[in-house]
Write an enzyme that holds these catalytic residues in place. Sequence first.
Site, PDB file in Angstrom:
ATOM      1  N   ASN A   1       0.801  -1.231   0.000  1.00 28.04           N
ATOM      2  CA  ASN A   1       0.000   0.000   0.000  1.00 28.04           C
ATOM      3  C   ASN A   1       0.834   1.283   0.000  1.00 28.04           C
ATOM      4  OD1 ASN A   1       0.814  -0.606   2.583  1.00 28.04           O
ATOM      5  ND2 ASN A   1      -1.059   0.119   3.549  1.00 28.04           N
TER       6      ASN A   1
ATOM      7  N   GLU B   1       4.981  -4.797  11.753  1.00 30.91           N
ATOM      8  CA  GLU B   1       3.935  -3.782  11.523  1.00 30.91           C
ATOM      9  C   GLU B   1       2.806  -4.474  10.786  1.00 30.91           C
ATOM     10  OE1 GLU B   1       3.618  -0.854  12.549  1.00 30.91           O
ATOM     11  OE2 GLU B   1       5.596  -0.293  13.251  1.00 30.91           O
TER      12      GLU B   1
ATOM     13  N   CYS C   1      -3.334   0.400   6.902  1.00 30.79           N
ATOM     14  CA  CYS C   1      -3.379  -0.558   8.012  1.00 30.79           C
ATOM     15  C   CYS C   1      -4.043   0.004   9.255  1.00 30.79           C
ATOM     16  CB  CYS C   1      -1.969  -0.999   8.345  1.00 30.79           C
ATOM     17  SG  CYS C   1      -0.872   0.407   8.622  1.00 30.79           S
TER      18      CYS C   1
ATOM     19  N   GLU D   1       7.980   1.985  14.585  1.00 31.18           N
ATOM     20  CA  GLU D   1       8.725   2.682  13.540  1.00 31.18           C
ATOM     21  C   GLU D   1       8.648   4.185  13.824  1.00 31.18           C
ATOM     22  OE1 GLU D   1       7.054   0.802   9.825  1.00 31.18           O
ATOM     23  OE2 GLU D   1       9.075  -0.035   9.782  1.00 31.18           O
TER      24      GLU D   1
HETATM   25  P1  NAD Z   1       1.120  -9.806   3.199  1.00 32.52           P
HETATM   26  O1  NAD Z   1       1.231 -10.237   4.612  1.00 32.52           O
HETATM   27  O2  NAD Z   1       0.405 -10.684   2.253  1.00 32.52           O
HETATM   28  O3  NAD Z   1       2.575  -9.581   2.568  1.00 32.52           O
HETATM   29  C1  NAD Z   1       3.489  -8.689   3.139  1.00 32.52           C
HETATM   30  C2  NAD Z   1       4.887  -9.006   2.644  1.00 32.52           C
HETATM   31  O4  NAD Z   1       5.326 -10.229   3.235  1.00 32.52           O
HETATM   32  C3  NAD Z   1       4.993  -9.198   1.131  1.00 32.52           C
HETATM   33  O5  NAD Z   1       6.192  -8.601   0.677  1.00 32.52           O
HETATM   34  C4  NAD Z   1       5.063 -10.708   0.991  1.00 32.52           C
HETATM   35  O6  NAD Z   1       5.731 -11.137  -0.172  1.00 32.52           O
HETATM   36  C5  NAD Z   1       5.848 -11.082   2.223  1.00 32.52           C
HETATM   37  N1  NAD Z   1       5.663 -12.466   2.687  1.00 32.52           N
HETATM   38  C6  NAD Z   1       4.567 -13.258   2.537  1.00 32.52           C
HETATM   39  N2  NAD Z   1       4.797 -14.460   3.107  1.00 32.52           N
HETATM   40  C7  NAD Z   1       6.051 -14.433   3.623  1.00 32.52           C
HETATM   41  C8  NAD Z   1       6.859 -15.376   4.330  1.00 32.52           C
HETATM   42  N3  NAD Z   1       6.402 -16.591   4.643  1.00 32.52           N
HETATM   43  N4  NAD Z   1       8.091 -14.983   4.708  1.00 32.52           N
HETATM   44  C9  NAD Z   1       8.560 -13.759   4.436  1.00 32.52           C
HETATM   45  N5  NAD Z   1       7.846 -12.833   3.760  1.00 32.52           N
HETATM   46  C10 NAD Z   1       6.605 -13.160   3.357  1.00 32.52           C
HETATM   47  O7  NAD Z   1       0.486  -8.343   3.241  1.00 32.52           O
HETATM   48  P2  NAD Z   1       0.019  -7.431   2.022  1.00 32.52           P
HETATM   49  O8  NAD Z   1      -1.242  -8.023   1.472  1.00 32.52           O
HETATM   50  O9  NAD Z   1       1.157  -7.160   1.138  1.00 32.52           O
HETATM   51  O10 NAD Z   1      -0.323  -6.077   2.789  1.00 32.52           O
HETATM   52  C11 NAD Z   1      -1.534  -5.857   3.461  1.00 32.52           C
HETATM   53  C12 NAD Z   1      -1.357  -6.092   4.938  1.00 32.52           C
HETATM   54  O11 NAD Z   1      -0.298  -5.309   5.449  1.00 32.52           O
HETATM   55  C13 NAD Z   1      -2.591  -5.684   5.728  1.00 32.52           C
HETATM   56  O12 NAD Z   1      -2.854  -6.631   6.723  1.00 32.52           O
HETATM   57  C14 NAD Z   1      -2.174  -4.372   6.344  1.00 32.52           C
HETATM   58  O13 NAD Z   1      -2.861  -4.035   7.515  1.00 32.52           O
HETATM   59  C15 NAD Z   1      -0.724  -4.594   6.600  1.00 32.52           C
HETATM   60  N6  NAD Z   1      -0.022  -3.320   6.718  1.00 32.52           N
HETATM   61  C16 NAD Z   1       0.445  -2.941   7.938  1.00 32.52           C
HETATM   62  C17 NAD Z   1       1.082  -1.725   8.102  1.00 32.52           C
HETATM   63  C18 NAD Z   1       1.605  -1.267   9.439  1.00 32.52           C
HETATM   64  O14 NAD Z   1       2.445  -0.386   9.470  1.00 32.52           O
HETATM   65  N7  NAD Z   1       1.166  -1.814  10.547  1.00 32.52           N
HETATM   66  C19 NAD Z   1       1.241  -0.886   7.000  1.00 32.52           C
HETATM   67  C20 NAD Z   1       0.759  -1.303   5.767  1.00 32.52           C
HETATM   68  C21 NAD Z   1       0.133  -2.520   5.641  1.00 32.52           C
END
Ligand code: NAD
Length: 486
Positions: A155, A252, A286, A460
């Site tokens: 995002n 995060e 998020c 962060e």
């Molecule tokens: P996701 O969890 O599907 O993927 C996040 C990242 O993790 C991607 O780069 C993915 O390739 C990687 N990943 C997936 N499986 C992995 C593994 N087993 N080992 C290592 N890396 C792995 O999330 P998304 O769909 O890309 O993003 C949306 C999510 O992110 C939502 O839940 C949102 O709330 C969260 N988010 C949190 C914050 C925050 O600061 N708290 C900010 C933005 C988004």
Amino acid sequence: MSYDPQPVASHYINGEHVEDAAGAEIPVIYPASGETIARVHAATPAVVEQALAAADAAKRDWAAMSGTERGRVLRRAADIIRSRNRELSELETLDTGKPLSETLVADATSAADALEYFGGLAGALTGEHVALPGGDFVYTIREPLGVCVGIGAWNYPTQIACWKAAPALACGNTMVFKPSETTPLCALRIAEILTEAGAPPGVFNVVQGMGEVGAALVSDSRVAKVSLTGSVPTGRRVYAMAAEGMKHATMELGGKSPLVIFDDADLDTAVSAAINGNFYSTGQVCSNGTRVFVQAGLVDAFCARVAERMKDAVIGDPMDEATTIGPMVSERQIGIVEGYIAQGKAGGATLVAGGERLDRPGFWITPALFRDVTDDMAIAREEIFGPVMSVMSFDTEEEALARANATEFGLAAGVITRDLARAHRMVAGFEAGSCYINTYNLTPVEAPFGGSKMSGVGRENSRAAIEHYSQMKSVYVALNAPEAPF
Ligand code: NAD
């Protein structure tokens, strides 16, 4: 499209573009049109090895530089980013679909803020002196952790890369960053800019790939720290992998945050906070306050005003600066959102406005406003990560607080009221890391950002991030001969 977003190569390692066409192809899809605008390849094991080796080889010399020297590199990068804000914002829009009206003010600029803030702090990172009886003393040395791995969500690809790289590099660490496979373009540009700003080869590296590439990075024994922005299920897996190697971790993760609106609130303040906290970035934030608890007497007026203001949303070409709502990031994500909207309707919630997929190429849906939502409905319990606002009615402050906290998540929470004593009582009671009074979703670099409960570990931004990218060595200095028992 004003320029070709195809990157020179898929990866950036040791100050150079690196390609390995043997890796699986990842298409980069412009969410506004559904067209493939670029292609990258996932990192092969050889590319992962190359990146980790580069970061490992660079860490000693980078750590040996003075904080002021490292900070100068980061601050130069911030200046370059600001001078190219439009180009970087357009790239962010191509990567994510977010409208230029947002990306011009929230992405490259926020990345530059982080580089500037931590660049400024880098020279001031010191240990301390602790006096002890008899002249003995302890001093502490703040040391970098070593090789850090950053893994991003889709995002905020530019912002996430810099919120991780800036404190990591300021503290003297090196980094291998893996962007989300959905938005692989922006981090590559940040890597090029850091080189241009004077970062030595290997200090900041970018590799592409799906979860398995992330997992390969996290589980490598050379890695000292992992910082993930992603969903709770991914966070669970990555945190467990980090624990195997006793690595430092910042998580995060997702949220389902409450926004509590009392009936003494200024109506437009409440509505603006709710719109920002639900529909900015087409709801793909998020910390969004998606559980909107409104005190019973204000529910009708609140919903009517939100619905009225929603008519002013400009849904259209993200590259047109008048546009305020862009598409969802992907076919998968819009499918998830449509599924929740259907569940909300079937479960008895009232869809006041929006929630319709638009018949055009790309991933377009109108923001949705639900009322008569109850706490047990899926739309009130689960993170949707899309433009779906759920309004729930409450009567008392105690009830609002209890219901606000009745969730596994704990990322953010907000309260809108003219009664400041009540506002502070509410934030004292919120089980959430980032709280807001009479506003929502602002994330200045000076403020710590992060979640509690299942929403994450660590913080962060702000000085707090320094604690998560460095460790203390303590040194006992004796001025007196040691006393031994024999
Ligand atoms: P996701 O969890 O599907 O993927 C996040 C990242 O993790 C991607 O780069 C993915 O390739 C990687 N990943 C997936 N499986 C992995 C593994 N087993 N080992 C290592 N890396 C792995 O999330 P998304 O769909 O890309 O993003 C949306 C999510 O992110 C939502 O839940 C949102 O709330 C969260 N988010 C949190 C914050 C925050 O600061 N708290 C900010 C933005 C988004």
